[in-house]
Enzyme design. Sequence first.
Site, PDB file in Angstrom:
ATOM      1  N   CYS A  43       0.787  -1.242   0.126  1.00 43.77           N
ATOM      2  CA  CYS A  43       0.011   0.188   0.056  1.00 43.77           C
ATOM      3  C   CYS A  43       0.720   1.138  -0.003  1.00 43.77           C
ATOM      4  O   CYS A  43       0.832   2.234  -0.829  1.00 43.77           O
ATOM      5  CB  CYS A  43      -0.906  -0.085   1.395  1.00 43.77           C
ATOM      6  SG  CYS A  43      -1.788   1.476   1.504  1.00 43.77           S
ATOM      7  N   ALA A 119      11.200 -13.857   6.264  1.00 44.58           N
ATOM      8  CA  ALA A 119      10.708 -14.920   7.362  1.00 44.58           C
ATOM      9  C   ALA A 119      10.351 -16.339   6.617  1.00 44.58           C
ATOM     10  O   ALA A 119       9.360 -16.427   5.964  1.00 44.58           O
ATOM     11  CB  ALA A 119       9.785 -14.226   8.394  1.00 44.58           C
ATOM     12  N   GLY A 183      -6.933  -5.549 -18.275  1.00 43.15           N
ATOM     13  CA  GLY A 183      -7.561  -5.555 -17.147  1.00 43.15           C
ATOM     14  C   GLY A 183      -7.982  -4.305 -16.688  1.00 43.15           C
ATOM     15  O   GLY A 183      -7.540  -3.087 -16.608  1.00 43.15           O
ATOM     16  N   GLY A 184      -9.481  -4.183 -16.886  1.00 40.39           N
ATOM     17  CA  GLY A 184     -10.056  -2.782 -16.447  1.00 40.39           C
ATOM     18  C   GLY A 184     -10.672  -2.583 -15.210  1.00 40.39           C
ATOM     19  O   GLY A 184     -11.927  -2.470 -15.274  1.00 40.39           O
ATOM     20  N   ASP A 312      -4.680  -9.229   2.959  1.00 40.81           N
ATOM     21  CA  ASP A 312      -4.837  -9.726   1.467  1.00 40.81           C
ATOM     22  C   ASP A 312      -4.615 -11.257   1.509  1.00 40.81           C
ATOM     23  O   ASP A 312      -5.322 -11.881   0.603  1.00 40.81           O
ATOM     24  CB  ASP A 312      -3.884  -8.942   0.437  1.00 40.81           C
ATOM     25  CG  ASP A 312      -4.347  -7.713   0.097  1.00 40.81           C
ATOM     26  OD1 ASP A 312      -5.113  -7.080   0.885  1.00 40.81           O
ATOM     27  OD2 ASP A 312      -3.453  -7.240  -0.873  1.00 40.81           O
ATOM     28  N   ALA A 320      -6.552  -1.893   2.069  1.00 38.74           N
ATOM     29  CA  ALA A 320      -5.686  -1.520   2.963  1.00 38.74           C
ATOM     30  C   ALA A 320      -6.292  -1.395   4.314  1.00 38.74           C
ATOM     31  O   ALA A 320      -5.881  -1.842   5.396  1.00 38.74           O
ATOM     32  CB  ALA A 320      -4.915  -0.412   2.680  1.00 38.74           C
ATOM     33  N   HIS A 444     -23.332  23.868   4.032  1.00 33.55           N
ATOM     34  CA  HIS A 444     -23.731  24.160   2.654  1.00 33.55           C
ATOM     35  C   HIS A 444     -22.558  25.087   2.147  1.00 33.55           C
ATOM     36  O   HIS A 444     -22.218  26.233   2.835  1.00 33.55           O
ATOM     37  CB  HIS A 444     -25.011  25.107   2.643  1.00 33.55           C
ATOM     38  CG  HIS A 444     -25.498  25.404   1.185  1.00 33.55           C
ATOM     39  ND1 HIS A 444     -25.536  24.598   0.282  1.00 33.55           N
ATOM     40  CD2 HIS A 444     -25.305  26.723   0.528  1.00 33.55           C
ATOM     41  CE1 HIS A 444     -25.909  25.435  -0.930  1.00 33.55           C
ATOM     42  NE2 HIS A 444     -25.832  26.756  -0.610  1.00 33.55           N
TER      43      HIS A 444
END
Length: 465
Positions: A43, A119, A183-184, A312, A320, A444
Amino acid sequence: MKEIACNLLVIGAGPGGYVCAIRAGQLGLDTVIVDMARPGGTCLNIGCIPSKALIHAAEEFSAATAMASGKNHVGVSVADPRIDLVRTMAWKDGIVGRLSNGVAGLLKKAGVKMVAGSAAFRDGKTVEVATETGRQLIRARHVVIATGSTPVELPSLPFGGNVIGSTEALAMTSVPATLAVVGGGYIGLELGTAFAKMGARVTVVEAAERILPHYDADLTRPIARRLAELGVEILTSTKARGLASGPGTLLVERADGAEARIAADKVLVTVGRRPVIDGWGRDELVLDMDGHFIRIDDQCRTSMQGVYAIGDVTGEPMLAHRAMAQGEMVAEIVAGHSRAWDKRCIPAICFTDPEIVSAGLSPEAARSAGQALKIGQFPFSASGRAMTLGSDMGFVRVVARADNHVVLGIQAVGTGVSELAAAFSLAIEMGARLEDVAGTVHAHPTLGESFQEACMKALGLALHA
Ligand code: FAD
Ligand code: NAD
């Protein structure tokens, strides 16, 4: 071999791992975190942060270009705008460096020991780390696997040379004249839009029937329109077949079997990401899997006692903020707190132009859950704030239960709507009803008023539409 012992060992210092370690340290747990790369993970180093920096720079250049060509209506003109991608990348790298150092500082402040290296489990309580200065053994009562994800490679377009992934795209020092994006989805469209704004001739090759197939067509239509304005060609129901023999050409196959050739100095492949489940000694453990992901319960416990997994590596959505929330929860569980995953929604944002935000259920998902619904939609064409920002495309849509008006989902598409994600998630997490949002005084002029108006509309009480 050097040996250390700790209460909690975290493998991977991405948003999942580093948040887990910081909270664990704050709670007084003796914590070690291992990563072979800089703190911050995908990330911070090669994902969310550098991509948003590049998207911002591209938007600045695009706005200046529009001003120079007399196409903007706000009365500002500039002459001969240029983008120096080397300086843009240096600026982006500066942000990444600052944040990565910041994460290291936070870990230190929380008393977390950082070990730099790769690791690998020896068993469920013992991990060996290959560091620059030799091997180190770490024994831990609890271990968190937070090894993240990497890009999916297409067999017909292996990474290398002019076939690149997002990491290489985020390090380019010149804008390619032609760019094919395979890939879109999230990454392809976020980065494809940025490169189109910086002057590349971009073609998007998407296997599904439309771009961003995870979102409904009402949300993605404004994106397709804007991409067309930017000169981006979109080929849907089309698959990449590989590089053609000539230089800079991508071979694609349409749904009807017809082949086409696309000019592509660079081919950016963004067809999804896969969890990192190899390379850290998974064979030494007995972990139940959920497809390619590590199976976890509502406390992020794996099938092995004392071994947790977050982020992930544990499944969709690969975002993230999901990883961070899991990390924080696991630290508290290890510290003895009573916690379980009880989130009502994980918001998702696509940083395209315009942006998309989705929190909770879409109308289709809510209907298929058997709910009778009240839906309210407010267009930005009726928002004073959207007009003053120079972009009034898009809308906010709210989905609520028909019986008690509890808000189930909120979606928006429009310029700058990413910042509405917090209001949307808060409403769902707090169990707000349409009346709660409609009855809240919204400042506003802001885009947030459109959320209030969408709720009013669902109640049949719209004021401005
Ligand atoms: P990661 O961040 O992948 O971190 C895993 C870490 O584990 C890495 O640092 C890795 O070096 C380390 N590691 C792996 N194996 C070992 C080992 N054996 N030993 C030691 N260390 C190891 N998400 C969003 O929410 N918003 C966005 O805007 C967004 N934009 C993105 C843009 C791009 C281009 C990409 C690629 C991703 C984006 N994402 C975004 C997704 C986001 O980056 C991931 O969801 C997030 O990083 C997952 O965090 P994680 O902690 O699970 O894993
Ligand atoms: P994605 O799943 O968003 O999109 C992949 C796209 O590739 C899909 O539309 C799919 O239909 C298409 N595809 C698959 N195989 C294909 C082929 N052979 N030819 C043509 N098209 C093909 O994946 P991504 O864009 O690589 O992103 C990966 C993940 O990273 C996302 O799912 C998301 O979790 C995360 N991410 C999030 C953000 C954000 O939150 N703003 C930004 C970037 C990445």
